[in-house]
Design an enzyme around this catalytic site. Structure first.
Site, PDB file in Angstrom:
ATOM      1  N   GLN B 126       8.033 -13.810 117.682  1.00 57.56           N
ATOM      2  CA  GLN B 126       8.078 -14.367 118.746  1.00 57.56           C
ATOM      3  C   GLN B 126       6.307 -14.677 119.299  1.00 57.56           C
ATOM      4  OE1 GLN B 126       9.797 -14.359 122.619  1.00 57.56           O
ATOM      5  NE2 GLN B 126       9.649 -16.964 122.890  1.00 57.56           N
ATOM      6  N   GLY B 127       5.184 -15.475 119.389  1.00 60.86           N
ATOM      7  CA  GLY B 127       4.296 -15.605 120.019  1.00 60.86           C
ATOM      8  C   GLY B 127       3.626 -16.769 121.243  1.00 60.86           C
ATOM      9  N   SER B 129       4.097 -14.776 124.981  1.00 57.71           N
ATOM     10  CA  SER B 129       3.943 -14.168 125.991  1.00 57.71           C
ATOM     11  C   SER B 129       1.496 -13.431 125.540  1.00 57.71           C
ATOM     12  CB  SER B 129       3.990 -13.034 126.470  1.00 57.71           C
ATOM     13  OG  SER B 129       5.808 -12.494 126.988  1.00 57.71           O
ATOM     14  N   GLU B 245      17.639 -19.575 125.216  1.00 59.43           N
ATOM     15  CA  GLU B 245      17.785 -18.115 125.071  1.00 59.43           C
ATOM     16  C   GLU B 245      18.457 -17.355 126.306  1.00 59.43           C
ATOM     17  OE1 GLU B 245      14.289 -16.155 125.234  1.00 59.43           O
ATOM     18  OE2 GLU B 245      14.845 -14.275 125.043  1.00 59.43           O
ATOM     19  N   SER B 384      11.840 -13.932 134.066  1.00 63.51           N
ATOM     20  CA  SER B 384      11.918 -12.652 134.616  1.00 63.51           C
ATOM     21  C   SER B 384      12.906 -13.541 135.583  1.00 63.51           C
ATOM     22  CB  SER B 384      11.208 -12.280 135.434  1.00 63.51           C
ATOM     23  OG  SER B 384      10.594 -12.911 136.457  1.00 63.51           O
ATOM     24  N   ASN B 385      13.787 -11.699 136.213  1.00 65.13           N
ATOM     25  CA  ASN B 385      15.085 -12.588 136.895  1.00 65.13           C
ATOM     26  C   ASN B 385      14.266 -13.357 138.145  1.00 65.13           C
ATOM     27  OD1 ASN B 385      16.509 -11.358 135.351  1.00 65.13           O
ATOM     28  ND2 ASN B 385      17.239  -9.822 136.228  1.00 65.13           N
ATOM     29  N   GLU B 386      13.220 -12.669 139.146  1.00 72.04           N
ATOM     30  CA  GLU B 386      12.752 -13.979 139.503  1.00 72.04           C
ATOM     31  C   GLU B 386      12.639 -15.540 139.315  1.00 72.04           C
ATOM     32  OE1 GLU B 386      12.146 -10.989 138.586  1.00 72.04           O
ATOM     33  OE2 GLU B 386      12.588  -9.617 140.896  1.00 72.04           O
TER      34      GLU B 386
END
Lengths: 382, 399
Positions: B126-127, B129, B245, B384-386
């Site tokens: 996966q590209g 980030s 996902e 992220s969880n945030e």
């Protein structure tokens, strides 16, 4: 696997919500709670007319034949509206004992009286020293010919001050903390030797301390098998916990919605406070805690009819732990996000918070059931 | 409402369980139980076993080699797989790029890539980030300029999981730097890792393992036919992919398997005179964790049941709960394992193929600290969880 309500269940949900929407708004609830009896007999009659008081009883006993899901639906709606009427005490607890252990004659008489709303019943079981141990019963019932004579003190009798009849647990043999040797009796609340001291509870409902001083009752007042009441009591308390879990979901959902609504209209620093990320994340965490509680309330409703006692006990313990944690978290944050208004008696969230707090303390708190679950080997299984 | 599995669902579960018991190579199962990394060959072997059975990508539509299982059966399959424990089919292929290709790709792309994904003929990575584009993914800078039949790609991707094994990488690239919103100038491009100008630098993660990489693109020529869907619509496809996902990200089966392992190990491990499991503080921490896991399992089932009534291209925003709680619980299980292992968390044993020296301390202890360190990633990746809390606040709560 199916999480949807069937048509009848949806109708039940709609009609309960409609009734409460029309007749049980927050101001009405406060007025009812502040009244001398602490509940409203007209509402109680309306519940009876709707069939709610007959809900969990079998059709043979004149009931509606509802199961735990039906109870869950009603209790969740009661939680949202903070209903103070003695549904838990009369229908779930006393009714549960009669349903499970009553003779056909006792069921015919008393279930009809509960379901019709004519008489109120309460379960006089908890004693000062017992904390959360259901088997800790010091109250004695001494056989005397064709009679029993009951002496002892019961501390937390939910809705006990207005009850017409009491179901009393008392020891007929064994030692104070033995599971064996406990029996259940039907006692008229006005019988000679019964004295009651009613009180308000923190969450706007009512309770009573009940003293039995050589109360003489006929042997026919025994419910179920002498000395063998403990499994009945434990089972009915499990049903009451499942019902409380559902109620707590209603309480929490209402608090959460009120909080979100408030965040959208309360302006500070030139904008609505719901635009602040730190508050958004707190609201998201409340939502997660609420949904986890809802999941476990469903789980409790499913497992409360499980016949394997150990599996059932694990599930109920786990549900009570989740409910307790979520009640604290959602309640405390609902107050925090509202700010000053929620620390007043004028605002519903304060009352919901108090109910959520007391639900955690009823029939065993988070610590109690965490320990119990550990003793039972957890809830994940092999 | 009936929250129990039906007899048919139980029969299906037993069938899946029996298949895993009989067909999962013991060497792979052992590696997973001990928390060790499996090799590229292990993954290819396992994917081909699944593919031969028709189970390599069960959530795909039947026409692309999937199954007609309903969401409950999909759930059962996945949880049995994780609890076996068996390797999850490589998510970059079957869960990420595969659904993007069959949903937005053209016929030629579907015909070529989909069977190869199922059979693990291609290893995908996966590209997304970049060094400057993490949670703010849309600010990515890798540039693709159209020149005739090709795009010329320049830039850098990072956190590319298992990129060292990869044949292909799916990338978000900027095709229109002048778009009015940064989300509007991004395209979804498939790039052959053997293309000249692609270089890979491994990044050692905190557990000592090699799982992630940086990938550099230096004037890489990519055929224009490798564009998926429309140019500058890549952000929509990425959101679709990330939503998919999240539904699988709770990994309840893994956490269940770990809880059982914790209970087994803590029953055998002595703390003083008594087994650790009898220590009140430890056992109550475990019980509390089990409650959270059970609640999440029920929440997951609710999302799964709800999925029956939901169009498949509209992920349930409630799946953000699964990501947040699922990652917290996974982390908590590795934390409790660290409590179980106690002082023998200390020795570091490099994981090397063919190593036959005996480990320092018990063998089961070796990977526990590395797994704990490594599992910190789960609350960071996949949004992220945030970020998940932002999604809940906006998409569910309307804040």
């Amino acid at each position: 696997m199916d999480f949807d309500l069937n048509d009848e269940q949806r109708m039940l949900k709609d009609s309960v919500e409609k009734l409460l929407g029309a007749r049980y708004d927050f101001d009405t609830r406060r007025r009812i709670s502040d009244s001398p009896e602490g509940f409203d007999r007209e509402i109680w009659s309306a519940f009876a007319e709707m069939g709610l008081l007959a809900l969990p009883f079998s059709e043979d006993d004149g009931g509606m034949g509802g199961g735990p899901v039906e109870t869950m639906i009603v209790m969740e709606a009661f939680g949202r509206a903070l209903v103070v009427e003695p549904f838990l005490a009369s229908v779930i607890l006393a009714g549960g004992i009669l349903r499970r252990a009553g003779s056909s004659g006792q069921r015919a008489e008393h279930i009809a009286a509960i379901a019709g709303g004519e008489k109120l019943y309460a379960f006089a079981h908890h004693e000062r020293q017992a904390r959360y141990d259901l088997h800790d019963v010091a109250t004695m019932a001494r056989a005397d010919g064709e009679h029993y004579v009951i002496s002892g003190e019961k501390g937390l009798v939910l809705s006990g001050d207005s009850a017409d009849r009491l179901i009393v647990s008392a020891r007929t043999s064994g030692n104070q903390r033995d599971e064996a040797g406990i029996s259940l009796f039907l006692v008229d609340a006005k019988a000679e030797g019964v004295s009651r001291r009613g009180y308000a509870t923190q969450d706007g409902a009512r309770g009573a301390e009940v003293t039995f001083d050589n109360v003489r009752i006929p042997a026919s007042a025994l419910i179920g098998t002498r000395d063998e009441a403990f499994p009945v009591i434990a089972r009915v308390i499990e049903e009451a916990i499942a019902a409380l879990c559902a109620e707590s979901v209603g309480v929490m959902a209402d608090m959460h919605e009120a909080t979100i609504d408030y965040m959208k209209v309360r302006n500070q620093f030139g904008t609505h406070i719901g635009s602040f990320q730190v508050l958004q994340h707190a609201a998201a965490d409340m939502f997660i805690a609420l949904e986890q509680a809802r999941s476990m309330a469903m789980f409790a409703s499913m497992m409360v009819q499980e016949e394997d006692a150990r599996e059932r006990a694990r599930a109920i313990a786990a549900a009570k732990v989740q409910i307790g944690n979520s009640c604290r978290f959602v309640g405390q944050n609902a107050v925090q996000l509202h700010g000053g208004v929620a620390v007043t008696m004028e605002y519903k969230v304060a009352h919901s918070f108090k109910r959520a707090t007391m639900i955690e303390k009823l029939f065993g708190d988070t610590d109690h059931y965490t320990t119990r679950l550990a003793d039972l080997g957890g809830v994940i299984g092999e | 409402m009936d929250l129990r599995f039906t007899p048919e669902e139980i029969a299906f579960r037993d069938e899946v369980r029996a298949f895993f018991r009989e067909n999962l190579p013991e060497s792979i199962r052992t590696k997973l139980t001990l928390g060790k990394h499996f090799s590229r060959d292990d993954m290819v072997t396992w994917m081909r076993i699944l593919n031969a059975k028709g189970w390599a990508a069960p959530h795909w539509p039947v026409e692309y080699g999937g199954t007609d299982w309903d969401p409950v059966q999909q759930y059962i399959f996945r949880e049995e797989l994780l609890a076996a424990p068996a390797p999850e089919p490589l998510s970059f292929g079957v869960s990420m790029v595969g659904p993007v290709i069959y949903t937005f790709g053209n016929q030629k792309q579907k015909d070529y890539f989909l069977p190869r994904i199922r059979n693990m003929d291609d290893w995908w990575c996966q590209g997304f980030s970049e060094p400057g584009a993490g949670s703010d993914l849309a600010s990515l800078k890798t540039r693709a300029v159209r020149e005739g039949d090709h795009y010329i790609v320049n830039g850098q991707k990072t956190w590319t999981t298992l990129g060292q094994h990869a044949d292909w990488i799916f990338c978000l690239v900027r095709t229109n730097p002048d778009a009015p919103k940064k989300q509007m100038g991004i395209s979804f491009l498939l790039i052959d890792m053997k293309s000249p100008g692609v270089t890979l630098r491994p990044i050692q993660t905190l557990d000592g393992g090699f799982e992630v990489n940086e990938i550099f693109f230096d004037d890489v020529k990519v055929p224009a036919e490798n564009l998926v869907g429309e140019e500058n619509k890549g952000w929509d496809y990425a959101k679709f992919l990330l939503g998919n996902e999240r539904t699988g990200i709770a990994r309840i089966g893994i956490s269940k398997e770990r809880v059982r392992r914790i209970r087994r190990l803590a029953s055998a491990e002595k703390a003083g005179e008594r087994p650790l499991i009898e220590n009140p503080r430890f056992r109550e921490k475990l019980a509390a964790l089990e409650v959270e896991l059970k609640a999440l399992e029920m929440t997951q089932l609710r999302v799964v049941a709800e999925a029956r009534n939901r169009p498949s291209d509209k992920p349930d925003p409630a799946s953000s709960i699964l990501k947040i709680k699922g990652s917290q619980i996974q982390q908590a299980t590795t934390e409790l394992l660290l409590d179980v292992v106690g002082p023998y968390a200390l020795p570091f044993t490099p994981e090397e193929e063919g190593r036959n020296e005996p480990p320092i301390g018990p063998e089961w202890a070796q990977m526990i600290a590395p797994n704990y360190f490594n599992t910190r990633k789960v609350s960071i990746y996949g949004g992220s969880n945030e970020i998940q809390k932002n999604i809940i606040a906006k998409a569910i709560l309307g804040l």
